[in-house]
Design a protein around this motif. Structure first.
Motif, PDB file in Angstrom:
ATOM      1  N   GLU A  47      69.578  67.420  40.674  1.00 36.62           N
ATOM      2  CA  GLU A  47      69.777  66.818  39.365  1.00 36.62           C
ATOM      3  C   GLU A  47      68.468  66.398  38.710  1.00 36.62           C
ATOM      4  O   GLU A  47      68.356  65.327  38.113  1.00 36.62           O
ATOM      5  N   GLY A  48      67.474  67.300  38.803  1.00 34.96           N
ATOM      6  CA  GLY A  48      66.206  67.077  38.121  1.00 34.96           C
ATOM      7  C   GLY A  48      66.406  67.110  36.610  1.00 34.96           C
ATOM      8  O   GLY A  48      67.370  67.686  36.103  1.00 34.96           O
ATOM      9  N   ALA A  49      65.503  66.499  35.913  1.00 39.33           N
ATOM     10  CA  ALA A  49      65.583  66.409  34.451  1.00 39.33           C
ATOM     11  C   ALA A  49      65.528  67.790  33.813  1.00 39.33           C
ATOM     12  O   ALA A  49      64.806  68.681  34.270  1.00 39.33           O
ATOM     13  N   GLY A  50      66.285  67.957  32.744  1.00 39.50           N
ATOM     14  CA  GLY A  50      66.330  69.220  32.033  1.00 39.50           C
ATOM     15  C   GLY A  50      64.966  69.676  31.555  1.00 39.50           C
ATOM     16  O   GLY A  50      64.638  70.868  31.629  1.00 39.50           O
ATOM     17  N   TRP A  51      64.137  68.753  31.071  1.00 35.80           N
ATOM     18  CA  TRP A  51      62.815  69.136  30.575  1.00 35.80           C
ATOM     19  C   TRP A  51      61.941  69.675  31.701  1.00 35.80           C
ATOM     20  O   TRP A  51      61.127  70.576  31.486  1.00 35.80           O
ATOM     21  N   VAL A  52      62.108  69.148  32.918  1.00 36.92           N
ATOM     22  CA  VAL A  52      61.337  69.639  34.063  1.00 36.92           C
ATOM     23  C   VAL A  52      61.777  71.066  34.391  1.00 36.92           C
ATOM     24  O   VAL A  52      60.951  71.939  34.661  1.00 36.92           O
ATOM     25  N   LEU A  53      63.095  71.295  34.355  1.00 39.37           N
ATOM     26  CA  LEU A  53      63.615  72.630  34.631  1.00 39.37           C
ATOM     27  C   LEU A  53      63.153  73.639  33.585  1.00 39.37           C
ATOM     28  O   LEU A  53      62.758  74.759  33.929  1.00 39.37           O
ATOM     29  N   HIS A  54      63.184  73.255  32.327  1.00 39.66           N
ATOM     30  CA  HIS A  54      62.712  74.165  31.281  1.00 39.66           C
ATOM     31  C   HIS A  54      61.211  74.402  31.398  1.00 39.66           C
ATOM     32  O   HIS A  54      60.741  75.529  31.178  1.00 39.66           O
ATOM     33  N   LEU A  55      60.459  73.378  31.763  1.00 38.33           N
ATOM     34  CA  LEU A  55      59.015  73.549  31.961  1.00 38.33           C
ATOM     35  C   LEU A  55      58.751  74.536  33.084  1.00 38.33           C
ATOM     36  O   LEU A  55      57.975  75.490  32.916  1.00 38.33           O
ATOM     37  N   THR A  56      59.399  74.347  34.237  1.00 38.19           N
ATOM     38  CA  THR A  56      59.175  75.262  35.360  1.00 38.19           C
ATOM     39  C   THR A  56      59.666  76.671  35.025  1.00 38.19           C
ATOM     40  O   THR A  56      59.018  77.651  35.363  1.00 38.19           O
ATOM     41  N   GLY A  57      60.802  76.757  34.353  1.00 40.31           N
ATOM     42  CA  GLY A  57      61.345  78.066  33.985  1.00 40.31           C
ATOM     43  C   GLY A  57      60.453  78.814  33.010  1.00 40.31           C
ATOM     44  O   GLY A  57      60.198  80.012  33.178  1.00 40.31           O
ATOM     45  N   LEU A  58      59.973  78.114  31.991  1.00 39.58           N
ATOM     46  CA  LEU A  58      59.089  78.757  31.009  1.00 39.58           C
ATOM     47  C   LEU A  58      57.763  79.172  31.635  1.00 39.58           C
ATOM     48  O   LEU A  58      57.253  80.262  31.357  1.00 39.58           O
ATOM     49  N   LEU A  59      57.217  78.311  32.471  1.00 36.24           N
ATOM     50  CA  LEU A  59      55.969  78.663  33.149  1.00 36.24           C
ATOM     51  C   LEU A  59      56.158  79.896  34.028  1.00 36.24           C
ATOM     52  O   LEU A  59      55.320  80.805  34.030  1.00 36.24           O
ATOM     53  N   LEU A  60      57.264  79.933  34.756  1.00 38.06           N
ATOM     54  CA  LEU A  60      57.536  81.075  35.624  1.00 38.06           C
ATOM     55  C   LEU A  60      57.755  82.341  34.808  1.00 38.06           C
ATOM     56  O   LEU A  60      57.186  83.402  35.104  1.00 38.06           O
ATOM     57  N   LEU A  61      58.564  82.249  33.777  1.00 36.53           N
ATOM     58  CA  LEU A  61      58.875  83.407  32.942  1.00 36.53           C
ATOM     59  C   LEU A  61      57.627  83.952  32.245  1.00 36.53           C
ATOM     60  O   LEU A  61      57.324  85.150  32.314  1.00 36.53           O
ATOM     61  N   LEU A  62      56.887  83.080  31.590  1.00 38.80           N
ATOM     62  CA  LEU A  62      55.671  83.512  30.894  1.00 38.80           C
ATOM     63  C   LEU A  62      54.602  83.979  31.881  1.00 38.80           C
ATOM     64  O   LEU A  62      53.889  84.955  31.617  1.00 38.80           O
ATOM     65  N   GLY A  63      54.523  83.295  33.002  1.00 35.90           N
ATOM     66  CA  GLY A  63      53.548  83.669  34.023  1.00 35.90           C
ATOM     67  C   GLY A  63      53.812  85.040  34.604  1.00 35.90           C
ATOM     68  O   GLY A  63      52.903  85.880  34.734  1.00 35.90           O
ATOM     69  N   ARG A  64      55.051  85.305  34.951  1.00 31.83           N
ATOM     70  CA  ARG A  64      55.402  86.605  35.532  1.00 31.83           C
ATOM     71  C   ARG A  64      55.274  87.729  34.502  1.00 31.83           C
ATOM     72  O   ARG A  64      54.791  88.814  34.821  1.00 31.83           O
ATOM     73  N   ALA A  65      55.699  87.471  33.270  1.00 29.58           N
ATOM     74  CA  ALA A  65      55.593  88.497  32.231  1.00 29.58           C
ATOM     75  C   ALA A  65      54.121  88.780  31.914  1.00 29.58           C
ATOM     76  O   ALA A  65      53.711  89.948  31.819  1.00 29.58           O
ATOM     77  N   GLY A  66      53.328  87.726  31.758  1.00 28.23           N
ATOM     78  CA  GLY A  66      51.907  87.898  31.462  1.00 28.23           C
ATOM     79  C   GLY A  66      51.178  88.618  32.573  1.00 28.23           C
ATOM     80  O   GLY A  66      50.367  89.525  32.319  1.00 28.23           O
ATOM     81  N   HIS A  67      51.447  88.241  33.806  1.00 30.88           N
ATOM     82  CA  HIS A  67      50.785  88.889  34.937  1.00 30.88           C
ATOM     83  C   HIS A  67      51.170  90.362  35.012  1.00 30.88           C
ATOM     84  O   HIS A  67      50.317  91.221  35.198  1.00 30.88           O
ATOM     85  N   ALA A  68      52.456  90.661  34.872  1.00 29.46           N
ATOM     86  CA  ALA A  68      52.913  92.053  34.966  1.00 29.46           C
ATOM     87  C   ALA A  68      52.263  92.916  33.890  1.00 29.46           C
ATOM     88  O   ALA A  68      51.798  94.023  34.171  1.00 29.46           O
ATOM     89  N   TYR A  69      52.221  92.408  32.681  1.00 31.09           N
ATOM     90  CA  TYR A  69      51.620  93.170  31.587  1.00 31.09           C
ATOM     91  C   TYR A  69      50.116  93.328  31.806  1.00 31.09           C
ATOM     92  O   TYR A  69      49.564  94.425  31.690  1.00 31.09           O
TER      93      TYR A  69
END
Length: 147
Positions: A87-109
């Motif tokens: 039950e972590g805070a929603g903002w923490v989940l969105h922060l980790t999710g966005l970092l992961l998503l942008l990080g993986r997409a940026g690295h792959a490209y």
């Protein structure tokens, strides 16, 4: 805890979840994974290359971009899910999710571009690592202090 006739009985509260956040990022990451898979498959078919890399540098880059994604994305999602289950805070989940998503997409490209775009590759890894660190810190915090 429920007391019946002098006896104690422990009853777990039903677990109910509203809309979870982790599946949103898992779905987006899955689409990137499919795109990276298709890049490998179409290159193999177009160049009639079966198993292995045949020493083809372009194929090796595509394979490593795909494999690197497969190595980091599931681990990041697992940590994110653990934060959400605690039950972590929603903002923490969105922060980790966005970092992961942008990080993986940026690295792959950045990794698979010709020539490679090192700023995207390095930035992507830094965002991926940041996502993992934020998740780890959130897990430790939630475990120690319960929110």
């Amino acid at each position: 805890m429920i007391i019946f006739g002098g006896g104690l009985r422990f009853a777990a509260a039903p677990v109910t979840f509203g809309a979870m956040i982790t599946p949103l990022y898992a779905a987006a990451l899955a689409l990137i994974f499919i795109a990276l898979s298709i890049r490998v498959i179409t290159y193999r078919r177009g160049n009639q290359l079966g198993l292995g890399d045949h020493g083809d540098k372009s194929l090796m880059k595509r394979m490593r971009a795909h494999a690197n994604f497969a190595e980091y994305a599931p681990f990041g999602l697992l940590l994110m899910l653990l934060v959400e289950l605690q039950e972590g805070a929603g903002w923490v989940l969105h922060l980790t999710g966005l970092l992961l998503l942008l990080g993986r997409a940026g690295h792959a490209y950045g990794f698979s571009a010709s020539p490679p775009k090192m700023n995207l590759r390095v930035g992507g890894m830094l965002m991926t690592f940041a996502s993992i660190v934020v998740s780890v810190l959130a897990i430790l915090w939630l475990t120690a202090f319960g929110g």
